[in-house]
Design a protein around this motif. Structure first.
Motif, PDB file in Angstrom:
ATOM      1  N   ASN A 121       0.841  -1.129   0.037  1.00  0.00           N
ATOM      2  CA  ASN A 121       0.130   0.012  -0.034  1.00  0.00           C
ATOM      3  C   ASN A 121       0.988   1.281  -0.075  1.00  0.00           C
ATOM      4  N   VAL A 123     -14.672  -2.930   1.794  1.00  0.00           N
ATOM      5  CA  VAL A 123     -15.355  -2.855   0.318  1.00  0.00           C
ATOM      6  C   VAL A 123     -15.475  -4.152  -0.034  1.00  0.00           C
ATOM      7  N   THR A 124     -14.569  -5.139   0.076  1.00  0.00           N
ATOM      8  CA  THR A 124     -14.819  -6.466  -0.207  1.00  0.00           C
ATOM      9  C   THR A 124     -13.999  -7.412   0.480  1.00  0.00           C
ATOM     10  N   GLU A 184     -10.324  -5.707   0.744  1.00  0.00           N
ATOM     11  CA  GLU A 184     -10.161  -4.424   0.349  1.00  0.00           C
ATOM     12  C   GLU A 184     -10.846  -3.403   1.037  1.00  0.00           C
ATOM     13  N   LEU A 185     -10.142  -2.103   1.542  1.00  0.00           N
ATOM     14  CA  LEU A 185     -10.952  -1.535   2.611  1.00  0.00           C
ATOM     15  C   LEU A 185     -10.482  -0.023   2.160  1.00  0.00           C
ATOM     16  N   ALA A 186     -11.360   0.778   2.504  1.00  0.00           N
ATOM     17  CA  ALA A 186     -11.599   2.301   2.126  1.00  0.00           C
ATOM     18  C   ALA A 186     -11.559   3.098   3.468  1.00  0.00           C
ATOM     19  N   THR A 225      -9.957   6.326   0.562  1.00  0.00           N
ATOM     20  CA  THR A 225      -8.710   5.957  -0.281  1.00  0.00           C
ATOM     21  C   THR A 225      -8.678   4.389  -0.179  1.00  0.00           C
ATOM     22  N   ARG A 226      -8.178   3.485  -1.050  1.00  0.00           N
ATOM     23  CA  ARG A 226      -8.435   2.151  -1.008  1.00  0.00           C
ATOM     24  C   ARG A 226      -7.237   1.767  -0.351  1.00  0.00           C
ATOM     25  N   SER A 245      -5.332  -2.348   0.932  1.00  0.00           N
ATOM     26  CA  SER A 245      -5.284  -3.909   1.008  1.00  0.00           C
ATOM     27  C   SER A 245      -4.757  -4.411   2.368  1.00  0.00           C
ATOM     28  N   GLN A 297     -20.149  -6.026   3.429  1.00  0.00           N
ATOM     29  CA  GLN A 297     -19.864  -4.752   2.680  1.00  0.00           C
ATOM     30  C   GLN A 297     -20.184  -3.616   3.541  1.00  0.00           C
TER      31      GLN A 297
END
Length: 358
Positions: free
Chosen positions: A243, A308-309, A320-322, A326-327, A329, A340
């Protein structure tokens, strides 16, 4: 990193161009006796050109190649105490394993008794005794690789040059041969100069990795140094997953560098790049170094995020996060809140985040 002593090879100020394409820019490098050095980089970065210059198959435009204290820049391959293992092994198809191994020894003019003794020694060492009378087309990929190694080791070179020698193997055999090759290098205590574009292969096998980019050395260090303390964005992105956090440098507080990322103060090991307060910086943190939890963690750095997923990867989950849009991992060993949009906390230590250059 600390320079090792007794270099078996020195590359001094080497440049090389092919037409208008500059393959190497003023390269300087030392390789120590008994060291497994891997040149890692994308296609066209100059790693194979360096190997061919070391082996005498290419001549540099400027600079010198020193082997065991001798300037060999102008010497052909057969007058250097190095041998090469090619990606396709380049075994003589009409010769048996025994004849392939004997080839270099016959060129040196050794007696039949000395040649047979050396073949028997290498066959026992590399577990080839049962295959000495077989031709290459009667051997498996792993067996052909060992024959190529035996042929290269037979004349007792100071250094072995290996040009992506595992590229033709399937994934399972490749993993097995990686371990085998590293064990052979340790037992022979030869300097191995290994070229690959495979990051995992480099991390698995090397004492030291030299990352190449556009004909220049991007970073030179141990696998751990390159993975956890990349010196540039290129190295951070090329080796493994990471990241990249675009942040603002706040300054040094006590024994930590402090950055501001999306309104979150993060503590890092002092970077030493001399950033001024307010400067834009980039930080690297590996996904597996981020702990994901429902409650705020006790780590130095803690940031709120939402899922997110969540992807099941067999041995772990990829999340996968926000964070404020902003993404990011992260990996988790067991399911976290997989819904979700669920809120979680991300936490990591100061040692897990590294400020990098451009």
């Amino acid at each position: 990193m600390t320079q090792r002593t007794d270099p078996v090879a020195r590359i001094e100020g080497v440049t090389k161009s092919f037409g208008k394409t500059i393959a190497l820019h003023q390269m300087n490098l030392q390789i120590a006796s008994g060291e497994f050095v891997t040149f890692l980089g994308p296609s066209g970065c100059g790693k194979s050109t360096t190997l061919r210059i070391l082996g005498g198959f290419e001549t540099p435009d400027t600079g010198r190649i020193i082997l065991n204290g001798q300037d060999v820049t102008a010497l052909p391959p057969n007058r250097r105490k190095v041998n090469m293992v090619f990606q396709d092994y380049a075994l003589f198809p009409h010769m048996t394993t025994r004849r392939n191994i004997a080839f270099g020894l016959e060129l040196k003019g050794l007696s039949r008794r000395a040649i047979d003794a050396r073949i028997d020694e290498l066959a026992a060492f590399l577990q080839l005794a049962d295959y000495l009378d077989r031709r290459p087309d009667q051997l498996s990929g792993g067996q052909r690789q060992r024959v190529a190694l035996a042929r290269a080791l037979a004349p007792d070179p100071e250094m072995l040059l290996l040009d992506e020698p595992l590229g033709a193997l399937d994934a399972k055999l490749r993993t097995q041969v990686q371990i085998e090759l590293k064990n052979i290098q340790r037992r022979t205590n030869k300097a191995f100069f290994f070229v690959t574009h495979d990051q995992e292969e480099a991390l698995t096998m090397s004492d030291r990795i030299v990352v190449m980019n556009q004909g220049r050395i991007e970073q030179d260090g141990t696998p751990e140094e390159l993975y956890f303390r990349p010196a540039s964005r290129f190295v951070a992105e090329f080796i493994g997953e990471t990241n990249l956090l675009e942040a603002t440098f706040r300054g040094i507080e006590g024994d930590a560098a402090v950055i501001d990322w999306l309104g979150n103060p993060l503590r890092c090991n002092p970077a030493g790049q001399g950033f001024a307060p307010g400067a834009a910086v980039t930080a690297s943190v590996r996904p597996e170094r981020i702990a994901v939890s429902a409650d705020r963690p006790a780590t130095e750095n803690a940031v709120e995020a939402r899922i997110v997923t969540s992807i099941f990867k067999g041995s772990r989950y990829l999340l996968e996060l926000a964070v404020n849009g902003t993404r990011v991992s992260a990996y988790a060993d067991s399911p976290v809140a997989a819904d979700q949009g669920a809120s979680v906390w991300l936490g990591w230590s100061r040692s897990s985040i590294s400020l990098i250059g451009d």
